[in-house]
Structures are given as structure tokens and as C-alpha cells.
Design an enzyme around this catalytic site. Structure first.
Site, mmCIF file in Angstrom:
data_model
loop_
_atom_site.group_PDB
_atom_site.id
_atom_site.type_symbol
_atom_site.label_atom_id
_atom_site.label_comp_id
_atom_site.label_asym_id
_atom_site.label_seq_id
_atom_site.Cartn_x
_atom_site.Cartn_y
_atom_site.Cartn_z
ATOM 1 N NE ARG A 1 -0.412 0.779 4.832
ATOM 2 C CZ ARG A 1 -0.482 0.248 6.056
ATOM 3 N NH1 ARG A 1 -1.293 -0.758 6.283
ATOM 4 N NH2 ARG A 1 0.231 0.749 7.039
ATOM 5 N N GLY A 2 0.211 2.405 -0.037
ATOM 6 C CA GLY A 2 0.884 3.701 0.118
ATOM 7 C C GLY A 2 2.010 3.916 -0.888
ATOM 8 C CB ALA B 1 9.221 -2.184 4.812
ATOM 9 N N GLY B 2 8.394 0.746 6.314
ATOM 10 C CA GLY B 2 8.734 1.637 7.420
ATOM 11 C C GLY B 2 7.556 1.767 8.363
ATOM 12 C CG ASN C 1 8.356 15.972 13.333
ATOM 13 O OD1 ASN C 1 8.048 17.083 13.771
ATOM 14 N ND2 ASN C 1 7.521 15.204 12.670
ATOM 15 C CE1 TYR D 1 9.300 7.019 10.034
ATOM 16 C CE2 TYR D 1 9.641 9.402 9.936
ATOM 17 C CZ TYR D 1 9.267 8.211 9.324
ATOM 18 O OH TYR D 1 8.859 8.219 8.006
HETATM 19 P P1 NAD Z 1 2.339 2.908 5.112
HETATM 20 O O1 NAD Z 1 2.210 2.647 6.569
HETATM 21 O O2 NAD Z 1 1.129 3.351 4.363
HETATM 22 O O3 NAD Z 1 2.920 1.608 4.368
HETATM 23 C C1 NAD Z 1 4.061 0.931 4.873
HETATM 24 C C2 NAD Z 1 4.090 -0.469 4.292
HETATM 25 O O4 NAD Z 1 5.227 -1.125 4.863
HETATM 26 C C3 NAD Z 1 2.855 -1.286 4.685
HETATM 27 O O5 NAD Z 1 2.370 -2.003 3.573
HETATM 28 C C4 NAD Z 1 3.391 -2.211 5.770
HETATM 29 O O6 NAD Z 1 2.693 -3.454 5.853
HETATM 30 C C5 NAD Z 1 4.829 -2.417 5.303
HETATM 31 N N1 NAD Z 1 5.677 -2.860 6.419
HETATM 32 C C6 NAD Z 1 5.798 -2.312 7.637
HETATM 33 N N2 NAD Z 1 6.635 -3.045 8.395
HETATM 34 C C7 NAD Z 1 7.053 -4.072 7.624
HETATM 35 C C8 NAD Z 1 7.907 -5.176 7.845
HETATM 36 N N3 NAD Z 1 8.501 -5.365 9.041
HETATM 37 N N4 NAD Z 1 8.128 -6.043 6.834
HETATM 38 C C9 NAD Z 1 7.519 -5.882 5.624
HETATM 39 N N5 NAD Z 1 6.685 -4.847 5.368
HETATM 40 C C10 NAD Z 1 6.449 -3.955 6.348
HETATM 41 O O7 NAD Z 1 3.526 3.940 4.968
HETATM 42 P P2 NAD Z 1 3.896 4.958 3.772
HETATM 43 O O8 NAD Z 1 3.398 6.294 4.171
HETATM 44 O O9 NAD Z 1 3.546 4.384 2.471
HETATM 45 O O10 NAD Z 1 5.485 5.001 3.986
HETATM 46 C C11 NAD Z 1 6.401 4.261 3.199
HETATM 47 C C12 NAD Z 1 7.814 4.687 3.564
HETATM 48 O O11 NAD Z 1 7.959 6.095 3.369
HETATM 49 C C13 NAD Z 1 8.194 4.430 5.017
HETATM 50 O O12 NAD Z 1 9.549 4.050 5.093
HETATM 51 C C14 NAD Z 1 8.011 5.780 5.668
HETATM 52 O O13 NAD Z 1 8.799 5.937 6.829
HETATM 53 C C15 NAD Z 1 8.453 6.695 4.563
HETATM 54 N N6 NAD Z 1 7.933 8.067 4.671
HETATM 55 C C16 NAD Z 1 6.600 8.330 4.555
HETATM 56 C C17 NAD Z 1 6.164 9.642 4.665
HETATM 57 C C18 NAD Z 1 4.723 10.026 4.529
HETATM 58 O O14 NAD Z 1 4.428 11.213 4.655
HETATM 59 N N7 NAD Z 1 3.819 9.117 4.263
HETATM 60 C C19 NAD Z 1 7.088 10.667 4.906
HETATM 61 C C20 NAD Z 1 8.432 10.352 5.032
HETATM 62 C C21 NAD Z 1 8.845 9.055 4.893
#
Ligand code: NAD
Length: 449
Positions: free
Chosen positions: A219-220, A291-292, A349, A355
Site C-alpha cells: 500500500r501507500g 517498508a517503514g 521532529n 523515527y
Molecule cells: P504505510 O504505513 O502506508 O505503508 C508501509 C508499508 O510497509 C505497509 O504495507 C506495511 O505493511 C509495510 N511494512 C511495515 N513493516 C514491515 C515489515 N517489518 N516487513 C515488511 N513490510 C512492512 O507507509 P507509507 O506512508 O507508504 O510510507 C512508506 C515509507 O515512506 C516508510 O519508510 C516511511 O517511513 C516513509 N515516509 C513516509 C512519509 C509520509 O508522509 N507518508 C514521509 C516520510 C517518509
């Protein structure tokens, strides 16, 4: 796929709401064009400013891309893009002619227009002190002008190492990306090109024939990255956790990816990904560590579980997976590692010590890994998103979320697609001369560099 406008955005783009917002001085986010709105790499006409040999080289290259190239703006009503050549500076005063010509043309810049500076990378050891001051000055110009852009226009810079031609593949690849709609949410940033990079396709099929793994793909941002890599020609290995199995297999069917159910922190994740690449009969050409997780807490209330889980997923797994994949022999030469960082890892932050520590680690790790991979023709880079509209940011309390969206020069949250475009750009073979970089996709957050 872009998310629907927020209620605030609907309000301030409605004719009545817009008038009111203007009177109250509220931010009015411009509509950003993305690759589907503007598939051509260059928004015409392009004004190439500067009188260096580099300016002639770039103008000739743009003609090869069939762009409408001009060297003066007087006869134009409107300018699509401006390229400012600052590659032959010997003193800060040498910036004047090209920079002031750009200032004159700025009012003609179209909505969604692009400004790109091309200069030489500063080097603390060159001994040419005035020239270094001039090279360093370009950064101040780009970052400040970014804050002044209007109508979804952006300004970014490319810094090219001494000895690398301005028409080297990695320079031209960076130029195409920054001029195109693919860089819609990249503003006020500088990209360093350290080496020429291999001559290889740019644009739509830049990833043809590559096998690339994306973690957190269900997702995302991870799903957007997977779709974009597949659209640009890659075979995708899409990894996510057990609980995301349904979404993962739906995505895999949609883009013909290989789904792998694995927790990236598990000891077997590397093996599972290597097996998936072997089963496809191909070496793994790169991995996107997307993944995060967040487990926000003020530091005084931090628990071992919150701290350790964030470090393990966000940086620990990036290190262990890349190490185990390289050791497995399943990776191709010229392996590409892209770590997803965050602007929180740059500026910090409140409530995110765990994080930010993990994401700052990502930024430093790619810098170190880049040196190791360079000898094999590989690269390591990071992409640092700002506020992106996903499930992760949907968890932020509404008022704080609304505020966070407006805290950048483009006055809106970015789309997962915006991060995906930057990742695809860095994975392309033509980006081989770009390494150890952290490219921010944040609309130029008002905090941090
Ligand atoms: P999200 O939570 O929507 O999606 C994260 C995906 O990672 C999920 O599908 C989840 O199941 C998967 N995941 C989590 N832990 C896992 C694991 N241990 N093994 C396998 N899969 C795992 O998050 P997002 O907003 O799409 O973020 C994606 C990345 O971008 C992350 O690293 C996040 O830190 C980074 N990020 C996001 C934003 C934002 O504004 N959304 C900003 C800065 C950085």
C-alpha cells in the site's frame, strides 16, 4: 493514482473560498501536473541562459530532444522552462549575467514551469577560493528561489563534478527528470552528479529488463513505487507482511509482480527475495527499502518496544537485507540500493526521536554504502519524503495534519507517485553517476535544509 483534494483544498480553490483565502492570507495550493497530465519531458519554450560552452552544449542537447530552445526571452510572451548555466564561475560576481536574465524572465514563467541551474560541485580542496565561493553560492540561490516560486513551478539545481561533461548520461538524465512533470513535488533541491554514468535509455522505458525488489509494497508509497517501476519496464518483486497478503496479491496481479510475504526484519527475508529473483531466472538489479513504521512518543515516555521496533524496521532491515542479498550471489553487477528516508531524519521532529534516528541512519548509510558499491558499478541513494498522503500520515490528528500539509513551498501534501518518480529516476541505469545522495521529495519543507 492521486488522492482526492482535502476539504481545505476544495474550499480555497472554489471561486468564493479563493477570494476569502486571499483576503485572509491563507495558503492556496496550486494544482500540480504529473506524468499523465504532461508526458513530454520538457515544457516549451526553454530559455537557456549563460554564455559558457556548457550553455551551447545543453541548448544543442535540448534541440535533440525536439524542444523549442531560446537564448533570449524578449520575443516570448511565456516561458515553459529556464535553464541557468553557471558552470564556468571563477568568482561570485560571475553569476550576475545569467541570474539577472533569469530574474527578468521569471514573470513569464508558465504555471508548473521549471527552473534548473547547472553548475559545478564545490570542492573544499581545489584551492580556488573565489571559484568555490561562487559554486557554493548557487545553493543559496536555488533554495531561496524555491520559496518564491508560484503556480506549481519549481527550481532545482544539478551540480556536476569537475571532469564530467555536461552532456554525460547522468547529467542529462537528471536534467530530464527535473524539467519533467515527474519531479512535481521536488523543489529547492540540488543533485550532485559525481561520474558520467553509462549511456542508457531515458524516459518512459528507462527500467526495461531490470528486476527490482520493493519492500512494504502492499500500500501507500510502496504500492506507487511498484506500479511506477513496472510502468517503466521493470519486473517487480513485491514484499510485504503476512497481514497485507490480500492487498499484496491484488497489486501483484495488477502489475504482474512476484509477491513475497516476509517481515523485512526476519532472518529469512533476504533468502526469500533472492529465491524469488532466481525463480524468475534473473539477477536482482536493485532494491527499494520502503517498508517503514512510526511509533511516535515524546522522548520522556519512550519505551524499549517503540524505540527498538522502529530502528529494526526502518534502518536495521535496510542494512541486513542489502548485506544478505549481496552475499547470496543473487544480485547483478551495478546493484542499485535506494533507501526511503524522511525529512524528519534531516530536520528532526517533535515526538519522533526513534523515527528520526532511524531515518538519519538511512541517509548516512547510503553515503557509506555508495563508496563500497561504486567499485562494482553500483549505487546507493536515498529519497527523503516530506508530508505524503498515505495511511501513515492519515494517523496524524486532523489539525496537525492540515498544518503539516501547508508547511512547504507548494502548500500541499505530496502524492505517493511523487516519491515513486524519484525512486525510478535513481534506479535507472543512466543514474549510475549519482551516488550517496539523499533526494528530498517534500515540496521544499520550510524546516531543515
Ligand atoms: P504505510 O504505513 O502506508 O505503508 C508501509 C508499508 O510497509 C505497509 O504495507 C506495511 O505493511 C509495510 N511494512 C511495515 N513493516 C514491515 C515489515 N517489518 N516487513 C515488511 N513490510 C512492512 O507507509 P507509507 O506512508 O507508504 O510510507 C512508506 C515509507 O515512506 C516508510 O519508510 C516511511 O517511513 C516513509 N515516509 C513516509 C512519509 C509520509 O508522509 N507518508 C514521509 C516520510 C517518509
Amino acid at each position: 493514482m492521486t488522492t482526492a483534494p482535502t476539504r481545505y483544498e476544495q474550499l480555497v480553490t472554489h471561486p468564493v473560498g479563493k477570494k476569502l483565502a486571499k483576503q485572509l492570507g491563507l495558503p492556496i495550493p496550486p494544482r500540480l501536473s504529473r506524468r499523465d497530465d504532461r508526458p513530454r519531458a520538457v515544457l516549451d519554450p526553454v530559455l537557456v541562459l549563460g554564455d559558457s560552452d556548457g550553455a551551447d552544449l545543453i541548448a544543442t542537447q535540448l534541440l535533440d530532444w525536439e524542444a523549442d530552445v531560446r537564448r533570449r526571452h524578449a520575443e516570448l510572451q511565456r516561458v515553459g522552462s529556464i535553464i541557468i548555466l553557471l558552470d564556468a564561475l571563477e568568482h561570485p560576481r560571475d553569476m550576475s549575467p545569467a541570474v539577472l536574465a533569469a530574474a527578468e524572465a521569471l514573470k513569464k514563467l508558465a504555471p508548473g514551469g521549471r527552473i534548473v541551474t547547472v553548475s559545478r560541485t564545490p570542492s573544499a580542496t581545489s584551492g580556488a577560493l573565489a571559484a568555490e565561493a561562487a559554486r557554493g553560492g548557487v545553493e543559496g540561490l536555488v533554495r531561496s528561489l524555491g520559496h518564491e516560486m508560484r503556480g506549481g513551478a519549481t527550481v532545482n539545481g544539478i551540480r556536476v563534478a569537475d571532469g564530467v561533461s555536461l552532456t554525460a548520461p547522468s547529467v542529462l538524465h537528471a536534467l530530464r527528470f527535473l524539467l519533467s512533470a515527474r519531479s512535481a513535488f521536488v523543489n529547492g533541491q540540488l543533485l550532485d552528479v559525481a561520474a558520467p554514468g553509462p549511456a542508457s535509455p531515458m524516459g518512459e522505458r528507462a527500467l526495461d529488463g531490470l528486476t527490482l525488489c520493493v519492500t512494504g509494497a502492499a500500500r501507500g508509497i510502496g504500492a506507487a513505487i511498484s506500479r511506477t517501476l513496472a510502468a517503466d519496464g521493470a519486473r517487480v518483486i513485491a514484499v510485504d507482511m503476512m497481514g497485507q497478503g490480500v492487498e499484496l496479491s491484488r497489486l501483484a496481479t495488477e502489475i504482474n509482480a512476484v509477491p513475497v510475504i516476509a517481515d523485512v526484519t526476519s532472518a529469512h527475508a533476504g533468502e526469500a527475495i533472492a529465491d524469488a529473483a532466481r525463480a524468475k531466472g534473473h539477477g536482482l538489479d536493485g532494491i527499494v527499502h520502503n517498508a517503514g513504521i512510526t511509533r511516535d512518543k515524546m522522548f520522556a515516555n519512550m519505551t524499549p518496544d517503540r524505540w527498538d521496533s522502529v530502528i529494526a524496521v526502518n534502518i536495521g532491515a535496510q542494512i541486513s537485507l542489502t548485506e544478505s542479498l549481496r552475499a547470496s550471489g543473487a544480485t547483478s553487477d551495478a546493484f542499485r540500493h535506494v533507501g526511503i528516508a524522511s525529512t524528519s531524519g534531516i530536520a528532526g521532529n517533535r515526538g519522533q526521536t526513534n523515527y528520526a534516528a532511524s531515518k538519519a541512519g538511512v541517509i548516512t548509510y547510503v553515503d557509506s554504502l555508495a563508496h563500497e558499491l561504486a567499485s562494482e558499478g553500483g549505487t546507493a541513494n536515498a529519497v527523503a519524503p516530506g508530508f505524503i498522503e498515505t495511511d501513515m500520515t492519515a494517523k496524524i490528528p486532523p489539525l496537525r495534519r492540515e498544518f503539516a500539509r501547508r508547511m512547504n513551498s507548494l502548500r500541499q501534501g505530496g502524492q505517493p507517485q511523487d516519491v515513486a518518480e524519484a525512486v525510478a529516476f535513481l534506479l535507472a541505469p543512466a543514474a549510475g553517476g549519482i551516488h550517496g545522495q539523499t533526494l528530498r521529495v517534500c515540496g521544499q519543507n520550510l524546516v531543515g535544509r
